[in-house]
Write a protein that holds these residues in place. Structure first.
Motif, PDB file in Angstrom:
ATOM      1  N   ASP A 251       3.759 103.546  13.045  1.00  0.00           N
ATOM      2  CA  ASP A 251       3.537 103.226  11.630  1.00  0.00           C
ATOM      3  C   ASP A 251       2.545 102.091  11.442  1.00  0.00           C
ATOM      4  O   ASP A 251       2.726 101.010  12.005  1.00  0.00           O
ATOM      5  N   GLY A 252       1.536 102.296  10.618  1.00  0.00           N
ATOM      6  CA  GLY A 252       0.776 101.172  10.107  1.00  0.00           C
ATOM      7  C   GLY A 252       1.657 100.410   9.129  1.00  0.00           C
ATOM      8  O   GLY A 252       2.333 101.008   8.288  1.00  0.00           O
ATOM      9  N   ALA A 253       1.678  99.069   9.218  1.00  0.00           N
ATOM     10  CA  ALA A 253       2.693  98.319   8.464  1.00  0.00           C
ATOM     11  C   ALA A 253       2.218  96.906   8.125  1.00  0.00           C
ATOM     12  O   ALA A 253       1.245  96.396   8.689  1.00  0.00           O
ATOM     13  N   VAL A 254       2.943  96.310   7.202  1.00  0.00           N
ATOM     14  CA  VAL A 254       2.825  94.875   6.895  1.00  0.00           C
ATOM     15  C   VAL A 254       4.240  94.320   6.988  1.00  0.00           C
ATOM     16  O   VAL A 254       5.044  94.489   6.070  1.00  0.00           O
ATOM     17  N   ILE A 255       4.556  93.678   8.108  1.00  0.00           N
ATOM     18  CA  ILE A 255       5.929  93.244   8.368  1.00  0.00           C
ATOM     19  C   ILE A 255       6.011  91.730   8.566  1.00  0.00           C
ATOM     20  O   ILE A 255       6.786  91.037   7.897  1.00  0.00           O
ATOM     21  N   GLU A 256       5.230  91.202   9.496  1.00  0.00           N
ATOM     22  CA  GLU A 256       5.375  89.792   9.857  1.00  0.00           C
ATOM     23  C   GLU A 256       5.084  88.865   8.683  1.00  0.00           C
ATOM     24  O   GLU A 256       5.819  87.900   8.434  1.00  0.00           O
ATOM     25  N   LYS A 257       4.017  89.131   7.964  1.00  0.00           N
ATOM     26  CA  LYS A 257       3.617  88.293   6.830  1.00  0.00           C
ATOM     27  C   LYS A 257       3.564  89.161   5.581  1.00  0.00           C
ATOM     28  O   LYS A 257       2.556  89.829   5.330  1.00  0.00           O
ATOM     29  N   PRO A 258       4.647  89.181   4.787  1.00  0.00           N
ATOM     30  CA  PRO A 258       4.682  90.027   3.591  1.00  0.00           C
ATOM     31  C   PRO A 258       3.518  89.728   2.649  1.00  0.00           C
ATOM     32  O   PRO A 258       2.974  88.626   2.624  1.00  0.00           O
ATOM     33  N   VAL A 259       3.145  90.739   1.888  1.00  0.00           N
ATOM     34  CA  VAL A 259       2.089  90.601   0.893  1.00  0.00           C
ATOM     35  C   VAL A 259       2.659  89.903  -0.338  1.00  0.00           C
ATOM     36  O   VAL A 259       3.747  90.244  -0.808  1.00  0.00           O
ATOM     37  N   THR A 260       1.933  88.937  -0.870  1.00  0.00           N
ATOM     38  CA  THR A 260       2.304  88.284  -2.126  1.00  0.00           C
ATOM     39  C   THR A 260       1.223  88.575  -3.163  1.00  0.00           C
ATOM     40  O   THR A 260       0.036  88.329  -2.911  1.00  0.00           O
ATOM     41  N   LEU A 261       1.630  89.128  -4.286  1.00  0.00           N
ATOM     42  CA  LEU A 261       0.708  89.448  -5.365  1.00  0.00           C
ATOM     43  C   LEU A 261       1.002  88.586  -6.581  1.00  0.00           C
ATOM     44  O   LEU A 261       2.140  88.517  -7.046  1.00  0.00           O
ATOM     45  N   LYS A 262      -0.031  87.963  -7.087  1.00  0.00           N
ATOM     46  CA  LYS A 262       0.084  87.255  -8.354  1.00  0.00           C
ATOM     47  C   LYS A 262      -0.040  88.266  -9.497  1.00  0.00           C
ATOM     48  O   LYS A 262      -0.487  89.402  -9.277  1.00  0.00           O
ATOM     49  N   PRO A 263       0.368  87.905 -10.710  1.00  0.00           N
ATOM     50  CA  PRO A 263       0.235  88.841 -11.831  1.00  0.00           C
ATOM     51  C   PRO A 263      -1.183  89.387 -11.946  1.00  0.00           C
ATOM     52  O   PRO A 263      -2.158  88.636 -11.909  1.00  0.00           O
ATOM     53  N   GLY A 264      -1.298  90.711 -12.020  1.00  0.00           N
ATOM     54  CA  GLY A 264      -2.597  91.357 -12.150  1.00  0.00           C
ATOM     55  C   GLY A 264      -3.278  91.691 -10.845  1.00  0.00           C
ATOM     56  O   GLY A 264      -4.253  92.451 -10.836  1.00  0.00           O
ATOM     57  N   GLU A 265      -2.805  91.147  -9.731  1.00  0.00           N
ATOM     58  CA  GLU A 265      -3.436  91.423  -8.443  1.00  0.00           C
ATOM     59  C   GLU A 265      -2.993  92.763  -7.883  1.00  0.00           C
ATOM     60  O   GLU A 265      -1.904  93.260  -8.194  1.00  0.00           O
ATOM     61  N   GLU A 266      -3.839  93.340  -7.021  1.00  0.00           N
ATOM     62  CA  GLU A 266      -3.545  94.645  -6.416  1.00  0.00           C
ATOM     63  C   GLU A 266      -3.797  94.589  -4.910  1.00  0.00           C
ATOM     64  O   GLU A 266      -4.745  93.957  -4.442  1.00  0.00           O
ATOM     65  N   TRP A 267      -2.916  95.248  -4.168  1.00  0.00           N
ATOM     66  CA  TRP A 267      -3.059  95.375  -2.715  1.00  0.00           C
ATOM     67  C   TRP A 267      -3.334  96.829  -2.377  1.00  0.00           C
ATOM     68  O   TRP A 267      -2.799  97.751  -3.001  1.00  0.00           O
ATOM     69  N   THR A 268      -4.179  97.042  -1.373  1.00  0.00           N
ATOM     70  CA  THR A 268      -4.490  98.396  -0.917  1.00  0.00           C
ATOM     71  C   THR A 268      -4.251  98.502   0.580  1.00  0.00           C
ATOM     72  O   THR A 268      -4.672  97.633   1.356  1.00  0.00           O
ATOM     73  N   GLY A 269      -3.568  99.557   0.984  1.00  0.00           N
ATOM     74  CA  GLY A 269      -3.390  99.878   2.396  1.00  0.00           C
ATOM     75  C   GLY A 269      -3.660 101.347   2.601  1.00  0.00           C
ATOM     76  O   GLY A 269      -3.341 102.170   1.742  1.00  0.00           O
ATOM     77  N   ARG A 270      -4.251 101.680   3.727  1.00  0.00           N
ATOM     78  CA  ARG A 270      -4.577 103.082   3.977  1.00  0.00           C
ATOM     79  C   ARG A 270      -4.427 103.422   5.449  1.00  0.00           C
ATOM     80  O   ARG A 270      -4.569 102.564   6.322  1.00  0.00           O
ATOM     81  N   VAL A 271      -4.142 104.691   5.696  1.00  0.00           N
ATOM     82  CA  VAL A 271      -4.064 105.189   7.069  1.00  0.00           C
ATOM     83  C   VAL A 271      -4.650 106.592   7.087  1.00  0.00           C
ATOM     84  O   VAL A 271      -4.506 107.354   6.125  1.00  0.00           O
ATOM     85  N   GLU A 272      -5.352 106.906   8.170  1.00  0.00           N
ATOM     86  CA  GLU A 272      -5.905 108.246   8.367  1.00  0.00           C
ATOM     87  C   GLU A 272      -5.476 108.759   9.731  1.00  0.00           C
ATOM     88  O   GLU A 272      -5.598 108.063  10.741  1.00  0.00           O
ATOM     89  N   LEU A 273      -4.972 109.979   9.755  1.00  0.00           N
ATOM     90  CA  LEU A 273      -4.508 110.597  10.984  1.00  0.00           C
ATOM     91  C   LEU A 273      -5.409 111.774  11.321  1.00  0.00           C
ATOM     92  O   LEU A 273      -5.671 112.630  10.478  1.00  0.00           O
ATOM     93  N   SER A 274      -5.870 111.826  12.559  1.00  0.00           N
ATOM     94  CA  SER A 274      -6.675 112.957  13.008  1.00  0.00           C
ATOM     95  C   SER A 274      -6.299 113.284  14.443  1.00  0.00           C
ATOM     96  O   SER A 274      -5.678 112.483  15.141  1.00  0.00           O
ATOM     97  N   VAL A 275      -6.669 114.489  14.871  1.00  0.00           N
ATOM     98  CA  VAL A 275      -6.349 114.953  16.217  1.00  0.00           C
ATOM     99  C   VAL A 275      -7.643 115.353  16.912  1.00  0.00           C
ATOM    100  O   VAL A 275      -8.463 116.087  16.348  1.00  0.00           O
ATOM    101  N   VAL A 276      -7.831 114.873  18.129  1.00  0.00           N
ATOM    102  CA  VAL A 276      -9.000 115.249  18.924  1.00  0.00           C
ATOM    103  C   VAL A 276      -8.527 115.651  20.311  1.00  0.00           C
ATOM    104  O   VAL A 276      -7.419 115.301  20.739  1.00  0.00           O
ATOM    105  N   ALA A 277      -9.361 116.397  21.016  1.00  0.00           N
ATOM    106  CA  ALA A 277      -9.037 116.776  22.390  1.00  0.00           C
ATOM    107  C   ALA A 277      -8.999 115.528  23.265  1.00  0.00           C
ATOM    108  O   ALA A 277      -9.842 114.640  23.140  1.00  0.00           O
ATOM    109  N   SER A 278      -8.030 115.436  24.150  1.00  0.00           N
ATOM    110  CA  SER A 278      -7.896 114.245  24.991  1.00  0.00           C
ATOM    111  C   SER A 278      -9.068 114.055  25.926  1.00  0.00           C
ATOM    112  O   SER A 278      -9.309 112.955  26.427  1.00  0.00           O
ATOM    113  N   THR A 279      -9.850 115.104  26.156  1.00  0.00           N
ATOM    114  CA  THR A 279     -11.040 114.955  26.989  1.00  0.00           C
ATOM    115  C   THR A 279     -12.051 114.039  26.333  1.00  0.00           C
ATOM    116  O   THR A 279     -12.936 113.489  26.998  1.00  0.00           O
TER     117      THR A 279
END
Length: 293
Positions: A251-279
Protein backbone atom coordinates in the motif's frame (compact mmCIF):
# COMPACT_ATOMS: atom_id res chain seq x y z
CA UNK A 1 -12.39 -16.48 -4.32
CA UNK A 2 -14.87 -15.23 -6.85
CA UNK A 3 -14.47 -13.87 -10.32
CA UNK A 4 -14.60 -10.24 -11.30
CA UNK A 5 -15.32 -9.15 -14.84
CA UNK A 6 -14.33 -5.59 -15.54
CA UNK A 7 -15.86 -3.68 -18.41
CA UNK A 8 -13.92 -0.57 -19.32
CA UNK A 9 -14.95 1.57 -22.25
CA UNK A 10 -16.27 5.05 -22.72
CA UNK A 11 -16.97 7.17 -19.66
CA UNK A 12 -20.65 6.54 -20.13
CA UNK A 13 -19.98 2.84 -19.83
CA UNK A 14 -18.02 3.37 -16.66
CA UNK A 15 -20.87 5.35 -15.16
CA UNK A 16 -23.27 2.54 -16.04
CA UNK A 17 -21.10 0.29 -13.88
CA UNK A 18 -17.35 -0.19 -13.74
CA UNK A 19 -17.49 -3.70 -12.40
CA UNK A 20 -19.67 -6.76 -12.70
CA UNK A 21 -19.21 -9.28 -9.94
CA UNK A 22 -19.98 -12.97 -10.11
CA UNK A 23 -19.63 -15.31 -7.12
CA UNK A 24 -17.88 -12.57 -5.19
CA UNK A 25 -15.86 -13.18 -2.05
CA UNK A 26 -14.78 -10.14 -0.09
CA UNK A 27 -12.18 -9.38 2.50
CA UNK A 28 -12.28 -5.69 3.22
CA UNK A 29 -13.60 -5.16 -0.29
CA UNK A 30 -10.94 -7.41 -1.83
CA UNK A 31 -12.05 -9.21 -4.97
CA UNK A 32 -9.76 -11.47 -6.91
CA UNK A 33 -9.17 -10.67 -10.55
CA UNK A 34 -6.77 -12.19 -13.04
CA UNK A 35 -3.79 -10.06 -12.04
CA UNK A 36 -4.83 -7.95 -9.08
CA UNK A 37 -6.98 -8.16 -6.04
CA UNK A 38 -8.72 -5.24 -7.68
CA UNK A 39 -10.49 -2.42 -5.92
CA UNK A 40 -14.12 -2.34 -6.97
CA UNK A 41 -16.48 0.46 -7.89
CA UNK A 42 -20.04 -0.82 -7.93
CA UNK A 43 -23.04 1.13 -9.19
CA UNK A 44 -26.28 0.72 -7.29
CA UNK A 45 -29.46 0.51 -9.34
CA UNK A 46 -31.37 2.53 -6.75
CA UNK A 47 -31.21 5.28 -5.69
CA UNK A 48 -29.76 6.79 -8.90
CA UNK A 49 -26.21 8.03 -9.16
CA UNK A 50 -25.06 6.41 -5.94
CA UNK A 51 -21.90 4.35 -5.78
CA UNK A 52 -20.16 2.25 -3.22
CA UNK A 53 -16.40 2.17 -3.16
CA UNK A 54 -15.10 -0.90 -1.42
CA UNK A 55 -11.52 -0.84 -0.19
CA UNK A 56 -10.08 1.49 -2.79
CA UNK A 57 -8.36 3.27 0.05
CA UNK A 58 -8.27 3.60 3.79
CA UNK A 59 -8.99 6.94 5.44
CA UNK A 60 -7.39 6.05 8.76
CA UNK A 61 -8.27 7.33 12.20
CA UNK A 62 -8.45 6.01 15.76
CA UNK A 63 -12.14 5.05 15.63
CA UNK A 64 -11.52 2.13 13.27
CA UNK A 65 -8.33 0.35 12.29
CA UNK A 66 -9.06 0.78 8.59
CA UNK A 67 -10.92 4.07 8.74
CA UNK A 68 -14.44 4.79 7.62
CA UNK A 69 -14.31 6.07 4.04
CA UNK A 70 -14.17 2.63 2.44
CA UNK A 71 -17.59 1.64 3.80
CA UNK A 72 -19.49 4.78 2.80
CA UNK A 73 -21.88 5.65 0.01
CA UNK A 74 -20.30 7.81 -2.69
CA UNK A 75 -21.82 9.89 -5.47
CA UNK A 76 -20.61 10.25 -9.01
CA UNK A 77 -18.94 13.64 -9.30
CA UNK A 78 -20.35 15.09 -12.52
CA UNK A 79 -18.26 18.26 -12.46
CA UNK A 80 -15.04 17.71 -10.48
CA UNK A 81 -12.32 20.36 -10.20
CA UNK A 82 -9.85 19.91 -13.07
CA UNK A 83 -6.85 17.63 -12.88
CA UNK A 84 -3.77 17.57 -15.08
CA UNK A 85 -4.59 16.69 -18.73
CA UNK A 86 -2.27 13.69 -18.36
CA UNK A 87 -4.66 12.27 -15.77
CA UNK A 88 -7.47 11.91 -18.30
CA UNK A 89 -5.86 11.74 -21.76
CA UNK A 90 -6.51 8.41 -23.53
CA UNK A 91 -7.99 6.93 -20.37
CA UNK A 92 -11.39 5.72 -19.25
CA UNK A 93 -12.18 7.17 -15.87
CA UNK A 94 -14.84 7.91 -13.31
CA UNK A 95 -14.89 10.62 -10.63
CA UNK A 96 -16.42 9.93 -7.22
CA UNK A 97 -17.19 12.20 -4.29
CA UNK A 98 -17.61 11.55 -0.57
CA UNK A 99 -18.91 14.07 1.96
CA UNK A 100 -19.56 13.32 5.64
CA UNK A 101 -23.09 12.55 6.74
CA UNK A 102 -24.61 13.80 9.97
CA UNK A 103 -23.79 10.45 11.55
CA UNK A 104 -20.17 10.71 10.38
CA UNK A 105 -19.84 14.15 11.94
CA UNK A 106 -20.97 12.76 15.28
CA UNK A 107 -18.01 10.36 15.24
CA UNK A 108 -15.44 12.58 13.55
CA UNK A 109 -16.56 16.23 13.67
CA UNK A 110 -14.72 17.59 10.64
CA UNK A 111 -16.23 18.56 7.28
CA UNK A 112 -14.32 17.43 4.20
CA UNK A 113 -14.69 16.69 0.51
CA UNK A 114 -13.00 13.51 -0.64
CA UNK A 115 -12.69 13.17 -4.41
CA UNK A 116 -11.46 10.01 -6.09
CA UNK A 117 -10.66 9.42 -9.75
CA UNK A 118 -10.34 5.81 -10.93
CA UNK A 119 -8.87 5.47 -14.42
CA UNK A 120 -7.68 2.74 -16.73
CA UNK A 121 -5.26 3.38 -19.58
CA UNK A 122 -5.11 1.50 -22.88
CA UNK A 123 -2.01 -0.37 -21.68
CA UNK A 124 -3.96 -1.76 -18.70
CA UNK A 125 -2.43 0.44 -16.00
CA UNK A 126 -4.82 1.35 -13.19
CA UNK A 127 -4.57 4.76 -11.54
CA UNK A 128 -6.23 6.08 -8.38
CA UNK A 129 -6.09 9.78 -7.56
CA UNK A 130 -7.43 10.97 -4.21
CA UNK A 131 -8.03 14.60 -3.23
CA UNK A 132 -9.11 15.55 0.27
CA UNK A 133 -10.16 19.14 0.98
CA UNK A 134 -10.79 20.71 4.37
CA UNK A 135 -14.13 22.53 4.22
CA UNK A 136 -14.16 22.73 8.00
CA UNK A 137 -13.70 25.88 10.07
CA UNK A 138 -10.63 24.49 11.79
CA UNK A 139 -7.61 22.30 10.91
CA UNK A 140 -7.77 18.51 11.03
CA UNK A 141 -5.26 15.69 10.59
CA UNK A 142 -5.61 12.26 9.01
CA UNK A 143 -3.62 9.26 7.86
CA UNK A 144 -4.26 7.44 4.62
CA UNK A 145 -3.48 4.19 2.79
CA UNK A 146 -4.59 2.54 -0.44
CA UNK A 147 -5.50 -1.12 -0.18
CA UNK A 148 -3.43 -2.53 -3.03
CA UNK A 149 -3.87 -6.29 -2.90
CA UNK A 150 -1.86 -8.09 -5.57
CA UNK A 151 -2.58 -11.56 -6.88
CA UNK A 152 0.61 -13.63 -6.92
CA UNK A 153 1.46 -17.18 -7.92
CA UNK A 154 3.10 -18.16 -4.64
CA UNK A 155 4.06 -15.75 -1.85
CA UNK A 156 7.31 -17.66 -1.31
CA UNK A 157 8.32 -16.87 -4.91
CA UNK A 158 7.75 -13.11 -4.62
CA UNK A 159 10.18 -10.31 -3.80
CA UNK A 160 9.80 -6.56 -3.37
CA UNK A 161 12.48 -4.20 -4.64
CA UNK A 162 12.80 -0.54 -3.73
CA UNK A 163 12.41 -0.78 0.05
CA UNK A 164 15.83 -2.20 0.96
CA UNK A 165 17.92 -0.32 3.57
CA UNK A 166 14.87 1.68 4.68
CA UNK A 167 13.51 2.00 8.21
CA UNK A 168 10.15 0.40 8.98
CA UNK A 169 7.68 0.08 11.84
CA UNK A 170 6.92 -3.55 12.65
CA UNK A 171 3.28 -3.95 13.69
CA UNK A 172 4.11 -7.45 14.95
CA UNK A 173 6.55 -5.93 17.46
CA UNK A 174 4.38 -3.12 18.85
CA UNK A 175 5.46 -0.75 16.05
CA UNK A 176 9.12 -0.95 17.00
CA UNK A 177 11.41 0.68 14.43
CA UNK A 178 13.90 -1.45 12.47
CA UNK A 179 16.07 -1.08 9.37
CA UNK A 180 15.58 -3.42 6.41
CA UNK A 181 18.75 -5.49 6.01
CA UNK A 182 17.99 -7.61 2.94
CA UNK A 183 18.76 -6.87 -0.70
CA UNK A 184 15.02 -7.31 -1.33
CA UNK A 185 11.99 -8.25 0.75
CA UNK A 186 11.01 -11.92 0.59
CA UNK A 187 8.40 -13.85 2.57
CA UNK A 188 8.74 -16.85 4.89
CA UNK A 189 6.28 -15.86 7.64
CA UNK A 190 3.70 -13.22 8.57
CA UNK A 191 4.69 -9.66 7.66
CA UNK A 192 2.95 -6.45 8.79
CA UNK A 193 5.21 -3.44 8.33
CA UNK A 194 5.12 0.26 7.48
CA UNK A 195 8.19 1.28 5.48
CA UNK A 196 9.09 4.95 5.92
CA UNK A 197 10.27 7.65 3.51
CA UNK A 198 10.01 5.32 0.54
CA UNK A 199 10.83 6.02 -3.13
CA UNK A 200 7.98 6.83 -5.49
CA UNK A 201 8.44 3.56 -7.41
CA UNK A 202 8.35 0.06 -5.93
CA UNK A 203 8.55 -3.22 -7.87
CA UNK A 204 6.96 -6.53 -6.88
CA UNK A 205 8.54 -9.43 -8.78
CA UNK A 206 6.62 -12.69 -9.24
CA UNK A 207 9.23 -15.19 -10.39
CA UNK A 208 6.88 -18.05 -11.22
CA UNK A 209 4.66 -15.92 -13.48
CA UNK A 210 7.66 -14.02 -14.84
CA UNK A 211 5.98 -10.68 -14.37
CA UNK A 212 6.48 -7.61 -12.23
CA UNK A 213 4.00 -5.20 -10.70
CA UNK A 214 5.27 -1.65 -10.90
CA UNK A 215 3.75 0.65 -8.28
CA UNK A 216 4.23 4.36 -8.91
CA UNK A 217 2.98 6.78 -6.29
CA UNK A 218 3.00 10.43 -5.34
CA UNK A 219 2.11 12.17 -2.08
CA UNK A 220 2.38 8.85 -0.26
CA UNK A 221 5.73 8.68 1.56
CA UNK A 222 5.14 5.35 3.32
CA UNK A 223 4.45 1.82 2.12
CA UNK A 224 2.52 -0.84 4.04
CA UNK A 225 3.57 -4.45 3.34
CA UNK A 226 1.28 -7.16 4.68
CA UNK A 227 0.71 -10.88 4.38
CA UNK A 228 -1.12 -12.69 7.21
CA UNK A 229 0.52 -16.09 6.63
CA UNK A 230 -0.98 -19.38 7.69
CA UNK A 231 -1.83 -18.97 11.38
CA UNK A 232 -3.55 -15.59 11.10
CA UNK A 233 -5.34 -16.60 7.90
CA UNK A 234 -7.02 -19.46 9.75
CA UNK A 235 -8.19 -17.07 12.46
CA UNK A 236 -9.81 -14.65 10.00
CA UNK A 237 -13.40 -15.64 9.34
CA UNK A 238 -13.60 -13.85 5.98
CA UNK A 239 -10.20 -14.98 4.68
CA UNK A 240 -9.56 -18.47 3.28
CA UNK A 241 -7.10 -20.65 5.15
CA UNK A 242 -4.72 -20.88 2.18
CA UNK A 243 -5.43 -17.58 0.45
CA UNK A 244 -2.35 -15.96 1.95
CA UNK A 245 -0.28 -17.98 -0.54
CA UNK A 246 -1.68 -16.09 -3.53
CA UNK A 247 -1.85 -12.51 -2.24
CA UNK A 248 0.34 -9.65 -1.13
CA UNK A 249 -0.64 -6.22 0.12
CA UNK A 250 1.65 -3.33 -0.87
CA UNK A 251 0.00 0.00 0.00
CA UNK A 252 1.07 3.53 -0.76
CA UNK A 253 0.32 5.33 2.51
CA UNK A 254 0.71 8.29 4.84
CA UNK A 255 1.20 6.77 8.29
CA UNK A 256 4.22 8.07 10.20
CA UNK A 257 3.44 11.77 9.78
CA UNK A 258 -0.31 12.37 9.33
CA UNK A 259 -1.45 15.06 6.92
CA UNK A 260 -2.73 18.28 8.52
CA UNK A 261 -5.01 20.49 6.45
CA UNK A 262 -5.94 24.03 7.33
CA UNK A 263 -9.39 25.31 6.29
CA UNK A 264 -9.55 25.43 2.49
CA UNK A 265 -6.40 23.37 1.94
CA UNK A 266 -6.35 20.23 -0.21
CA UNK A 267 -4.12 17.14 -0.21
CA UNK A 268 -3.55 14.91 -3.22
CA UNK A 269 -2.25 11.34 -3.27
CA UNK A 270 -2.05 9.02 -6.23
CA UNK A 271 -0.95 5.53 -7.14
CA UNK A 272 -0.59 3.79 -10.50
CA UNK A 273 -0.36 0.04 -10.92
CA UNK A 274 1.03 -1.61 -14.04
CA UNK A 275 2.35 -5.02 -15.02
CA UNK A 276 5.45 -5.68 -17.11
CA UNK A 277 7.36 -8.82 -18.04
CA UNK A 278 10.01 -9.61 -15.43
CA UNK A 279 12.61 -9.81 -18.19
CA UNK A 280 12.33 -6.01 -18.29
CA UNK A 281 12.83 -5.63 -14.56
CA UNK A 282 15.24 -6.40 -11.75
CA UNK A 283 18.67 -5.57 -13.20
CA UNK A 284 17.09 -3.48 -15.97
CA UNK A 285 14.60 -1.67 -13.75
CA UNK A 286 15.77 1.49 -12.01
CA UNK A 287 13.47 1.64 -8.98
CA UNK A 288 14.76 4.99 -7.79
CA UNK A 289 14.07 6.67 -11.12
CA UNK A 290 11.01 4.65 -12.05
CA UNK A 291 12.33 3.73 -15.47
CA UNK A 292 12.37 0.52 -17.49
CA UNK A 293 15.28 0.24 -19.90
Amino acid sequence: MGLIRLFFGALEGLQQGLAYMEDRSLHGGMIKGKNFFLPVVRRFLSPPKLCEVESLFVFLRSLEQHGFARNKIWTIDENPPPLSPNDSHAKSFIDLLLKPSEEDLKCWPHSFEFRLRVSLAADGSLALISRIRNVNGKPFSFSFAYHTYLSVSDISEVRIEGLETLDYLDNLCQKERFTEQGDAITFESEVDRVYLSTPNVVAVLDHERKRTYVIRKDGLPDVVVWNPWEKKSKSMVDFGDDEYKQMLCVDGAVIEKPVTLKPGEEWTGRVELSVVASTLCSEQFDVQRGMVF
